[in-house]
Design a protein around this motif. Structure first.
Motif, PDB file in Angstrom:
ATOM      1  N   LYS A   1      -5.066   9.395   2.128  1.00 42.55           N
ATOM      2  CA  LYS A   1      -5.443   8.012   0.998  1.00 42.55           C
ATOM      3  C   LYS A   1      -4.651   7.542   0.477  1.00 42.55           C
ATOM      4  O   LYS A   1      -3.215   7.575   0.826  1.00 42.55           O
ATOM      5  N   THR A   2      -4.963   6.206   0.359  1.00 37.70           N
ATOM      6  CA  THR A   2      -4.264   4.684   0.241  1.00 37.70           C
ATOM      7  C   THR A   2      -4.502   4.557  -1.068  1.00 37.70           C
ATOM      8  O   THR A   2      -5.396   4.074  -1.988  1.00 37.70           O
ATOM      9  N   TRP A   3      -3.207   4.231  -2.086  1.00 39.10           N
ATOM     10  CA  TRP A   3      -3.917   2.821  -3.371  1.00 39.10           C
ATOM     11  C   TRP A   3      -2.460   1.934  -2.691  1.00 39.10           C
ATOM     12  O   TRP A   3      -1.350   1.147  -2.542  1.00 39.10           O
TER      13      TRP A   3
ATOM     14  N   ILE B   1       0.988  -1.389   0.484  1.00 37.49           N
ATOM     15  CA  ILE B   1      -0.155   0.453  -0.229  1.00 37.49           C
ATOM     16  C   ILE B   1       0.827   1.020   0.216  1.00 37.49           C
ATOM     17  O   ILE B   1       1.691   1.443   0.176  1.00 37.49           O
TER      18      ILE B   1
ATOM     19  N   SER C   1      -2.007   0.389   6.791  1.00 37.05           N
ATOM     20  CA  SER C   1      -1.557   1.792   6.566  1.00 37.05           C
ATOM     21  C   SER C   1      -1.260   2.843   7.732  1.00 37.05           C
ATOM     22  O   SER C   1      -1.181   3.956   8.171  1.00 37.05           O
ATOM     23  N   GLU C   2      -3.286   2.762   8.935  1.00 32.03           N
ATOM     24  CA  GLU C   2      -3.216   3.447   9.736  1.00 32.03           C
ATOM     25  C   GLU C   2      -1.947   3.321  10.706  1.00 32.03           C
ATOM     26  O   GLU C   2      -1.452   4.067  11.502  1.00 32.03           O
TER      27      GLU C   2
ATOM     28  N   TYR D   1       0.373  10.768   3.786  1.00 31.70           N
ATOM     29  CA  TYR D   1      -0.679  11.701   4.870  1.00 31.70           C
ATOM     30  C   TYR D   1      -0.090  12.889   5.674  1.00 31.70           C
ATOM     31  O   TYR D   1       1.027  13.119   5.227  1.00 31.70           O
TER      32      TYR D   1
ATOM     33  N   TYR E   1       0.115   5.188   0.865  1.00 32.33           N
ATOM     34  CA  TYR E   1      -0.340   6.369   1.572  1.00 32.33           C
ATOM     35  C   TYR E   1       0.423   7.606   1.386  1.00 32.33           C
ATOM     36  O   TYR E   1       2.013   7.758   1.556  1.00 32.33           O
TER      37      TYR E   1
ATOM     38  N   VAL F   1      -4.655  10.228   7.414  1.00 28.14           N
ATOM     39  CA  VAL F   1      -3.877   8.922   6.438  1.00 28.14           C
ATOM     40  C   VAL F   1      -5.100   9.823   5.087  1.00 28.14           C
ATOM     41  O   VAL F   1      -6.167   9.893   5.500  1.00 28.14           O
TER      42      VAL F   1
END
Length: 224
Positions: free
Chosen positions: A171-173, A122, A150-151, A126, A124, A169
């Motif tokens: 966004k994540t991909w 992932i 990710s958090e 932030y 991320y 955070v």
């Protein structure tokens, strides 16, 4: 939940570190890069938190029969922790100043390196509430994790540094070859002149839209 009050030195340490210093740091933000007298803010926070009677309680000093007021013990631990946790810079004479934004970002980044891997993972992005903008560019950290959380990864980074503000955070991909994708994002933003000019940091003055566009462009196709 507040730490229950008790007239002990260990209580003062815990309360100062986990409750009072973070509150003082929030108040001190209004000074920007201007020096301030830490004890004045400390007195205000102590008066808002404890009764005069609680602050007057005397506690035995370690390895001594001497008794010391709770207020004096707070007066020792607050500046001690503020300096040693790198919340403020000690200028001497009771004067302190906020750590600059670039220094804060550099410290957060110093523990942000994840395992280099070409596995899936992932990406991320932030930042922090106080520097986030609704319009225009602002400092964003782009990192990776292979744990799928990710958090937790971002929280882990901030627990190891001086972060007294909860990160967000943005966004994540989920991507294949996550380390390669992260490198490509960093390199693209660096080439565009978006990397913040602070040694050792991997923070960028950018937007989520710009990061999203780069991720879409460099993201490996499934099965490749």
């Amino acid at each position: 939940m507040p730490i229950p009050f008790e007239p002990t030195r260990s209580y003062v340490y815990r309360a100062a570190r986990y409750e009072l210093v973070p509150r003082i740091a929030e108040i001190a933000r209004s000074y920007g890069e201007e020096p301030f007298l830490l004890r004045e803010i400390s007195k205000r926070v102590l008066a808002e938190t404890y009764t005069a009677e609680q602050l007057e309680i005397r506690v035995k000093k370690a390895k001594s029969d001497t008794m010391e007021k709770m207020s004096n013990i707070f007066g020792f631990y607050i500046p001690f922790l503020a300096e040693n946790l790198h919340v403020f810079e000690n200028l001497g004479g009771g004067m302190f100043k906020n750590i600059s934004l670039d220094e804060e970002l550099a410290e957060a980044d110093a523990v942000a390196t994840d395992v280099e891997s070409n596995d899936s993972g992932i990406i991320y992005a932030y930042s922090f509430p106080s520097i986030r903008k609704n319009n225009g560019k602002f400092p964003i950290k782009i990192g990776l994790t292979t744990t799928g959380d990710s958090e937790a990864r971002v929280t882990q980074q901030c627990k190891q540094t001086c972060c007294f503000e909860y990160p967000i955070v943005l966004k994540t991909w989920e991507v294949q070859r996550v380390a390669a994708v992260e490198d490509a994002i960093h390199a693209t933003l660096d080439a565009r002149g978006s990397k913040r000019h602070a040694p050792g940091t991997e923070w960028f003055d950018t937007t989520l839209e710009e990061i999203e566009a780069i991720v879409k462009f460099v993201r490996p196709l499934s099965g490749t």
